[in-house]
Scaffold this motif. Structure first.
Motif, PDB file in Angstrom:
ATOM      1  N   SER A  98       6.768   1.803  87.131  1.00 43.71           N
ATOM      2  CA  SER A  98       5.529   2.372  87.681  1.00 43.71           C
ATOM      3  C   SER A  98       5.660   2.456  89.197  1.00 43.71           C
ATOM      4  O   SER A  98       6.578   1.854  89.782  1.00 43.71           O
ATOM      5  CB  SER A  98       4.329   1.485  87.355  1.00 43.71           C
ATOM      6  OG  SER A  98       4.451   0.250  88.040  1.00 43.71           O
ATOM      7  N   GLY A  99       4.713   3.141  89.796  1.00 43.19           N
ATOM      8  CA  GLY A  99       4.675   3.190  91.252  1.00 43.19           C
ATOM      9  C   GLY A  99       4.414   1.814  91.834  1.00 43.19           C
ATOM     10  O   GLY A  99       5.032   1.412  92.829  1.00 43.19           O
ATOM     11  N   SER A 100       3.494   1.080  91.213  1.00 37.70           N
ATOM     12  CA  SER A 100       3.167  -0.254  91.737  1.00 37.70           C
ATOM     13  C   SER A 100       4.400  -1.151  91.729  1.00 37.70           C
ATOM     14  O   SER A 100       4.668  -1.867  92.702  1.00 37.70           O
ATOM     15  CB  SER A 100       2.069  -0.901  90.883  1.00 37.70           C
ATOM     16  OG  SER A 100       0.875  -0.158  90.970  1.00 37.70           O
ATOM     17  N   VAL A 103       6.795  -0.220  94.457  1.00 39.09           N
ATOM     18  CA  VAL A 103       6.372  -0.721  95.770  1.00 39.09           C
ATOM     19  C   VAL A 103       6.762  -2.188  95.927  1.00 39.09           C
ATOM     20  O   VAL A 103       7.359  -2.591  96.936  1.00 39.09           O
ATOM     21  CB  VAL A 103       4.840  -0.539  95.949  1.00 39.09           C
ATOM     22  CG1 VAL A 103       4.332  -1.332  97.142  1.00 39.09           C
ATOM     23  CG2 VAL A 103       4.500   0.939  96.091  1.00 39.09           C
ATOM     24  N   TYR A 132      -2.548   3.826  99.916  1.00 40.99           N
ATOM     25  CA  TYR A 132      -2.523   3.365  98.524  1.00 40.99           C
ATOM     26  C   TYR A 132      -1.084   3.123  98.114  1.00 40.99           C
ATOM     27  O   TYR A 132      -0.258   4.036  98.156  1.00 40.99           O
ATOM     28  CB  TYR A 132      -3.166   4.401  97.592  1.00 40.99           C
ATOM     29  CG  TYR A 132      -3.265   3.892  96.161  1.00 40.99           C
ATOM     30  CD1 TYR A 132      -4.079   2.809  95.866  1.00 40.99           C
ATOM     31  CD2 TYR A 132      -2.549   4.475  95.131  1.00 40.99           C
ATOM     32  CE1 TYR A 132      -4.167   2.309  94.562  1.00 40.99           C
ATOM     33  CE2 TYR A 132      -2.632   3.988  93.823  1.00 40.99           C
ATOM     34  CZ  TYR A 132      -3.445   2.906  93.549  1.00 40.99           C
ATOM     35  OH  TYR A 132      -3.533   2.415  92.267  1.00 40.99           O
ATOM     36  N   HIS A 133      -0.793   1.886  97.766  1.00 39.00           N
ATOM     37  CA  HIS A 133       0.553   1.547  97.301  1.00 39.00           C
ATOM     38  C   HIS A 133       0.480   0.816  95.962  1.00 39.00           C
ATOM     39  O   HIS A 133       1.187  -0.162  95.735  1.00 39.00           O
ATOM     40  CB  HIS A 133       1.282   0.698  98.349  1.00 39.00           C
ATOM     41  CG  HIS A 133       1.486   1.399  99.659  1.00 39.00           C
ATOM     42  ND1 HIS A 133       2.268   2.528  99.780  1.00 39.00           N
ATOM     43  CD2 HIS A 133       0.982   1.160 100.907  1.00 39.00           C
ATOM     44  CE1 HIS A 133       2.261   2.940 101.046  1.00 39.00           C
ATOM     45  NE2 HIS A 133       1.481   2.135 101.748  1.00 39.00           N
ATOM     46  N   GLY A 134      -0.402   1.290  95.093  1.00 36.11           N
ATOM     47  CA  GLY A 134      -0.539   0.666  93.791  1.00 36.11           C
ATOM     48  C   GLY A 134      -1.433  -0.545  93.854  1.00 36.11           C
ATOM     49  O   GLY A 134      -2.110  -0.796  94.864  1.00 36.11           O
ATOM     50  N   GLU A 206       2.933   6.284 103.012  1.00 41.05           N
ATOM     51  CA  GLU A 206       3.059   7.480 102.192  1.00 41.05           C
ATOM     52  C   GLU A 206       3.266   8.641 103.168  1.00 41.05           C
ATOM     53  O   GLU A 206       2.481   8.767 104.122  1.00 41.05           O
ATOM     54  CB  GLU A 206       1.769   7.728 101.413  1.00 41.05           C
ATOM     55  CG  GLU A 206       1.292   6.601 100.518  1.00 41.05           C
ATOM     56  CD  GLU A 206      -0.228   6.635 100.312  1.00 41.05           C
ATOM     57  OE1 GLU A 206      -0.971   5.979 101.084  1.00 41.05           O
ATOM     58  OE2 GLU A 206      -0.671   7.327  99.379  1.00 41.05           O
ATOM     59  N   SER A 211      -3.814   9.218  97.247  1.00 42.67           N
ATOM     60  CA  SER A 211      -4.948   8.682  96.488  1.00 42.67           C
ATOM     61  C   SER A 211      -6.173   8.408  97.357  1.00 42.67           C
ATOM     62  O   SER A 211      -7.284   8.361  96.855  1.00 42.67           O
ATOM     63  CB  SER A 211      -4.534   7.393  95.782  1.00 42.67           C
ATOM     64  OG  SER A 211      -3.500   7.667  94.880  1.00 42.67           O
ATOM     65  N   ASP A 239       6.724   5.673 100.646  1.00 42.54           N
ATOM     66  CA  ASP A 239       6.185   5.626  99.294  1.00 42.54           C
ATOM     67  C   ASP A 239       5.966   7.069  98.852  1.00 42.54           C
ATOM     68  O   ASP A 239       4.979   7.702  99.214  1.00 42.54           O
ATOM     69  CB  ASP A 239       4.883   4.815  99.272  1.00 42.54           C
ATOM     70  CG  ASP A 239       4.321   4.695  97.864  1.00 42.54           C
ATOM     71  OD1 ASP A 239       4.747   5.466  96.979  1.00 42.54           O
ATOM     72  OD2 ASP A 239       3.432   3.846  97.658  1.00 42.54           O
ATOM     73  N   VAL A 241       5.642   8.171  95.744  1.00 41.38           N
ATOM     74  CA  VAL A 241       5.189   8.222  94.353  1.00 41.38           C
ATOM     75  C   VAL A 241       4.474   9.549  94.076  1.00 41.38           C
ATOM     76  O   VAL A 241       4.616  10.130  93.000  1.00 41.38           O
ATOM     77  CB  VAL A 241       4.296   6.998  94.034  1.00 41.38           C
ATOM     78  CG1 VAL A 241       3.586   7.154  92.702  1.00 41.38           C
ATOM     79  CG2 VAL A 241       5.163   5.733  94.000  1.00 41.38           C
ATOM     80  N   ILE A 242       3.737  10.046  95.056  1.00 41.73           N
ATOM     81  CA  ILE A 242       3.088  11.355  94.901  1.00 41.73           C
ATOM     82  C   ILE A 242       3.928  12.477  95.513  1.00 41.73           C
ATOM     83  O   ILE A 242       4.080  13.548  94.923  1.00 41.73           O
ATOM     84  CB  ILE A 242       1.674  11.313  95.528  1.00 41.73           C
ATOM     85  CG1 ILE A 242       0.711  10.609  94.569  1.00 41.73           C
ATOM     86  CG2 ILE A 242       1.178  12.723  95.869  1.00 41.73           C
ATOM     87  CD1 ILE A 242      -0.702  10.450  95.085  1.00 41.73           C
ATOM     88  N   LYS A 268       5.914   8.400  88.873  1.00 44.32           N
ATOM     89  CA  LYS A 268       5.183   9.604  88.440  1.00 44.32           C
ATOM     90  C   LYS A 268       6.059  10.778  87.987  1.00 44.32           C
ATOM     91  O   LYS A 268       6.457  10.860  86.844  1.00 44.32           O
ATOM     92  CB  LYS A 268       4.235  10.037  89.552  1.00 44.32           C
ATOM     93  CG  LYS A 268       3.095   9.030  89.781  1.00 44.32           C
ATOM     94  CD  LYS A 268       1.985   9.622  90.601  1.00 44.32           C
ATOM     95  CE  LYS A 268       0.949   8.630  91.072  1.00 44.32           C
ATOM     96  NZ  LYS A 268      -0.132   8.394  90.134  1.00 44.32           N
TER      97      LYS A 268
END
Ligand SMILES: Cc1ncc(COP(=O)(O)O)c(C=O)c1O
Length: 426
Positions: A98-100, A103, A132-134, A206, A211, A239, A241-242, A268
């Protein structure tokens, strides 16, 4: 339910029962145009046959192999394919789910790296307001969303935050990168001066904060962060993730901004959202620093039961093939102008106080209802859903990030759906 208004939801559930390409099907048989790529993850669109088939085949062939002290070919193949598309200099991969988890993995790599290099006093981590980092403890510690932090105690110690870069007064209705705010990167120098560089392990950002409502960095900002971190021997973690896997019209945000971090966090879009998986990419310098001591000893005490899971690896490989075959990692650049023009046509609609965009991401910020923050955007979300459009809201911001296969006419349809929703709410 995660990040959901549970009582409201259970009174009027919103259920998807099927999905194909750009659309979901609801349990009452309606088609909903996906304006959010699920949760910023279904970059190639839904139920793509190549990915579905790869998953079925892998599950039948090798369902699971232990992640510790054993391997299987697909995880190595995937790592190599990732290195092929990653920015030059990111050469090694750690898999997560997962992204979390990505991180947490990145933060732990950063701390341990300095320690194996003999700089164990570098323990501070620097994040940013509104980041936002999870949702795990490291992620919420370096993150900067108050509601995600305030209920959970004192979090990690030794964390500081740079200011966020959102400036409505100066940058509202910017197209692409906002003009004002480069000087906010210099806040990192102030933080370094306060704590001394010798105590700081890493800075995590990010490239575009997603988010928290699509906060796009001011022109030059990330380059300046890179200069400052390099100067002080501090690792820079992106980060992505997005922003990874084509969201900005380039394979990664690092490519868009022409800034290579030391560590890149992804998840993601790695598997098109179908199977949970994340990947953390690090430079050869970081990898090599761990490769010392007796060879029978584990070099980095970290990992997950499902790190590089065979079925997830097969899904990711098929996803990367789909991206490549259809040019999806750069298609966002071709569609960005149509996306930008369509979004900015909402200027002047009720409640709209800002519109911002980059690649195939966009946000429409609404004036909050006095004393009832988040309510207006939530009403727009419900209205859009009722009328056949999936959008996302955070605070009073509508965020959109459609699958990268979206057509120009679907962009128009989505934006008109939002327009109608805005006109119909209080
Ligand atoms: C930038 C960023 N980092 C981390 C995460 C957490 O990912 P996950 O929900 O897969 O744990 C997200 C999720 O939206 C994200 O946007």
């Amino acid at each position: 339910m995660p990040f959901t208004a549970n009582r409201q939801y259970k009174k009027a559930p919103r259920m998807f029962v099927a999905a194909k390409d750009m659309h979901y099907t609801t349990n009452d048989g309606r088609q909903v145009l996906d304006g959010t790529a699920g949760l910023w993850c279904v970059n190639a669109g839904h139920a793509r046959p190549r990915i579905v088939e790869a998953i079925a085949k892998q599950a039948a062939e090798l369902d699971y192999a232990p992640a510790f002290q054993m391997g299987h070919p697909k995880a190595f193949e995937l790592a190599n394919r990732l290195v092929d598309i990653a920015p030059e200099g990111l050469d090694h991969v750690l898999f997560t789910n997962s992204g979390s988890e990505s991180v947490e993995t990145a933060l732990k790599v950063a701390l341990a790296y300095h320690r194996v290099k003999g700089e164990g006093a570098r323990t501070r981590l620097i994040g940013r307001e509104r980041a936002y980092h999870g949702v795990n403890f490291g992620g919420i510690s370096v993150g900067g969303i108050v509601t995600n932090r305030k209920m959970f105690g004192t979090l990690l110690s030794g964390v500081d935050h740079m200011p966020h870069t959102h400036n409505l007064a100066k940058n509202a209705f910017s197209r692409g990168l906002p003009e004002h705010g480069l000087d906010l990167a210099d806040e990192l120098e102030r933080i370094v001066t306060l704590h001394d560089a010798s105590t700081i392990a890493a800075v995590i950002v990010e490239p575009v904060a997603g988010s928290t409502g699509v906060l796009i960095p001011p022109a030059g900002y990330l380059k300046r962060l890179r200069e400052i971190t390099k100067k002080h021997g501090i690792l820079l973690i992106f980060d992505e993730v997005i922003t990874g896997f084509g969201r900005l019209g380039t394979p990664f945000g690092a490519d868009y901004f022409d800034v290579v971090p030391d560590i890149m966090v992804t998840a993601k879009g790695l598997t098109n959202g179908i199977i949970p998986m994340g990947a953390v990419m690090v430079s050869a310098e970081i990898h090599d620093a761990f490769m010392q001591g007796p060879e029978h000893v584990i070099e980095f005490f970290h990992g997950y039961t499902y790190s590089g899971n065979p079925v997830a690896s097969a899904a990711a490989l098929a996803t990367l093939e789909t991206y490549k075959e259809e040019g999806l990692l750069t298609r966002g650049a071709e569609m960005a102008k149509a996306w930008e023009d369509a979004l900015h046509s909402l200027k002047g609609e009720p409640h709209v106080i800002d519109i911002r965009n980059i690649g195939l991401v966009g946000a429409i910020e609404l004036e909050p209802i006095a004393g009832q923050p988040t309510k207006r955007a939530f009403s727009a979300f419900l209205k859009a859903y009722e009328t056949g459009y999936l959008i996302r809201t955070t605070g009073d911001i509508i965020a959109m990030s459609p699958p990268l296969i979206i057509s120009e006419s679907q962009i128009g349809e989505l934006v008109d759906g939002v327009r109608a929703a805005l006109r119909s709410i209080d």
